[in-house]
Design an enzyme around this catalytic site. Sequence first.
Site, PDB file in Angstrom:
ATOM      1  N   ASN A   1       2.057  19.690 -21.347  1.00  0.00           N
ATOM      2  CA  ASN A   1       1.880  18.860 -22.531  1.00  0.00           C
ATOM      3  C   ASN A   1       2.056  19.629 -23.827  1.00  0.00           C
ATOM      4  OD1 ASN A   1       1.481  16.398 -21.422  1.00  0.00           O
ATOM      5  ND2 ASN A   1      -0.300  15.992 -22.715  1.00  0.00           N
ATOM      6  N   LYS A  58       8.520  23.373 -13.503  1.00  0.00           N
ATOM      7  CA  LYS A  58       7.617  22.224 -13.355  1.00  0.00           C
ATOM      8  C   LYS A  58       7.050  22.181 -11.932  1.00  0.00           C
ATOM      9  CE  LYS A  58       6.636  17.441 -14.121  1.00  0.00           C
ATOM     10  NZ  LYS A  58       6.881  16.165 -14.764  1.00  0.00           N
ATOM     11  N   HIS A  95       2.830  12.760 -29.397  1.00  0.00           N
ATOM     12  CA  HIS A  95       2.392  11.383 -29.128  1.00  0.00           C
ATOM     13  C   HIS A  95       1.884  10.717 -30.404  1.00  0.00           C
ATOM     14  CE1 HIS A  95       1.711  12.458 -24.642  1.00  0.00           C
ATOM     15  NE2 HIS A  95       2.905  11.953 -24.831  1.00  0.00           N
ATOM     16  N   ARG A 103       0.811  -1.238   0.000  1.00  0.00           N
ATOM     17  CA  ARG A 103       0.000   0.000   0.000  1.00  0.00           C
ATOM     18  C   ARG A 103       0.843   1.287   0.000  1.00  0.00           C
ATOM     19  NH1 ARG A 103      -3.226  -3.097   3.600  1.00  0.00           N
ATOM     20  NH2 ARG A 103      -5.007  -3.936   2.460  1.00  0.00           N
ATOM     21  N   ARG A 154      -2.026  21.672 -15.062  1.00  0.00           N
ATOM     22  CA  ARG A 154      -0.841  20.840 -15.340  1.00  0.00           C
ATOM     23  C   ARG A 154      -0.755  20.427 -16.810  1.00  0.00           C
ATOM     24  NH1 ARG A 154       1.840  16.091 -11.519  1.00  0.00           N
ATOM     25  NH2 ARG A 154       3.351  15.412 -13.045  1.00  0.00           N
ATOM     26  N   HIS A 175       3.136  17.899 -26.965  1.00  0.00           N
ATOM     27  CA  HIS A 175       3.001  16.459 -26.774  1.00  0.00           C
ATOM     28  C   HIS A 175       1.793  15.879 -27.511  1.00  0.00           C
ATOM     29  CE1 HIS A 175       5.985  17.348 -23.813  1.00  0.00           C
ATOM     30  NE2 HIS A 175       6.041  16.120 -23.355  1.00  0.00           N
ATOM     31  N   GLU A 232      -3.398  17.047 -12.121  1.00  0.00           N
ATOM     32  CA  GLU A 232      -3.746  17.420 -13.496  1.00  0.00           C
ATOM     33  C   GLU A 232      -5.252  17.536 -13.734  1.00  0.00           C
ATOM     34  OE1 GLU A 232      -1.035  16.041 -16.697  1.00  0.00           O
ATOM     35  OE2 GLU A 232      -2.863  15.507 -17.744  1.00  0.00           O
ATOM     36  N   GLU A 266      12.436  19.067 -23.860  1.00  0.00           N
ATOM     37  CA  GLU A 266      11.562  19.373 -22.716  1.00  0.00           C
ATOM     38  C   GLU A 266      11.987  20.689 -22.050  1.00  0.00           C
ATOM     39  OE1 GLU A 266       8.848  17.696 -22.091  1.00  0.00           O
ATOM     40  OE2 GLU A 266       9.188  15.770 -23.095  1.00  0.00           O
ATOM     41  N   HIS A 294      10.983  10.019 -27.748  1.00  0.00           N
ATOM     42  CA  HIS A 294       9.953  10.928 -27.255  1.00  0.00           C
ATOM     43  C   HIS A 294      10.291  12.417 -27.464  1.00  0.00           C
ATOM     44  CE1 HIS A 294       6.712  12.280 -24.693  1.00  0.00           C
ATOM     45  NE2 HIS A 294       7.574  12.932 -23.928  1.00  0.00           N
ATOM     46  N   LYS A 308       4.225  11.589 -11.346  1.00  0.00           N
ATOM     47  CA  LYS A 308       3.480  10.699 -12.250  1.00  0.00           C
ATOM     48  C   LYS A 308       4.262   9.399 -12.350  1.00  0.00           C
ATOM     49  CE  LYS A 308       0.934  13.695 -15.384  1.00  0.00           C
ATOM     50  NZ  LYS A 308       0.785  14.139 -16.776  1.00  0.00           N
TER      51      LYS A 308
END
Length: 356
Positions: A245, A227, A252, A121, A241, A248, A237, A185, A265, A143
């Site tokens: 992106n 960030k 993507h 947990r 947030r 992105h 998010e 980035e 990426h 994340k």
Amino acid sequence: MQRLAIDLDERSYEILIGLDLRKQVGEFLKAVFRPSRVVIITHPSINSIYGEEVIANCLDQGWTTDIIEVPEGEVSKSLGQVEKLYDRLLELNCDRKSVLIALGGGVIGDLVGFVAATYQRGITFIQVPTTLLSQVDSSVGGKTGVNHPKGKNMIGAFYQPRLVVTDLQTLKTLPIKEYRAGLAEIVKYGVISDASFFEFLEKNYKDILNLNYDCLSYIIENSCAIKAKVVEKDERETHHRMILNFGHTLGHAIESLTGYSRFIHGEAVAIGMVRAAELSHSMGKCSKEVPRRLEALLKNLGLPVEMPELDPTAVIESLYHDKKTMDNKIKFILVKEIGSIEIVEQVPESEILKII
Ligand code: NAD
Ligand code: GLY
């Protein structure tokens, strides 16, 4: 050494940035948590370069310390790999006071963070990011997760590390292609919130490519600070947030439609950022100067900027499958000027078709 605080109430932590820090990971960990035992999780190649130095300092603290290796590549971000790690942690009798150390790039950080979030947990983990992308992006903000056959990062949790230790010297062994991908980035942070930072990148791109440590320390710290502010405002998010992106959305789609093999990426993000800036211009949000400057900077940093030949219908289809797409509306992060952006909830397909 630079110290940067991320303020998230009881989930707050620090990012330490400097030279040779990999050799002091145990000491830094001791200052924030007293573990019952420590497990370092990394790739074989990273273990062979840096494992010994990290483990030595943990053993110096008197902790039982083990290293687990997982194969390189996106393929390790899987539930199968997660289960293998649970098995090993149970074999090692890891308890709720055990600490995991993620030593590697974003693949290791995302995987180990997810295991830490779910093992018994939730146990403590720290990040020791060794790629530029992980130092400025994936190690910060909590994340974590793995991929599902139906999509990247589909299974995961928001789970913050207890500490991030960024050793600039690890970048020396990073392949140049990976290094450049991280730079994409960093450019993104300039576009989304800091025009003077963007200008710094424009003026200093040669020092950046030459791995000048003063320059690197500044750009990594500033990127993490940008960030951190975003994450502090919207950790899970709900809206704000999403600005992280920028580039992105199309990035993507480009990655997925080229089979995740032609571009890594950061390269796909570079192309996606230029297209997003072109879209912003064609929709009247910014001047032509914005995509022009962005393209010039990315080119100087050795990143690709040209859209590959892709079937426009397939691109649009892919955009509808993006995680950020809701209610069948294609959302885009558009730029108003360097340092200022806007989340546009619905961009018409016809506008997107103009710029791809
Ligand atoms: P990566 O972790 O796959 O690392 C790239 C390659 O570099 C690997 O082969 C690795 O073994 C090697 N490597 C790492 N450090 C090295 C070093 N110092 N010297 C030599 N080789 C080294 O790639 P990445 O770009 O760091 O991370 C990509 C992953 O990050 C993706 O899975 C992506 O989804 C994830 N990501 C997560 C977030 C987040 O917020 N959690 C953000 C962005 C990306
Ligand atoms: N990499 C995007 C985010 O952390 O939200």
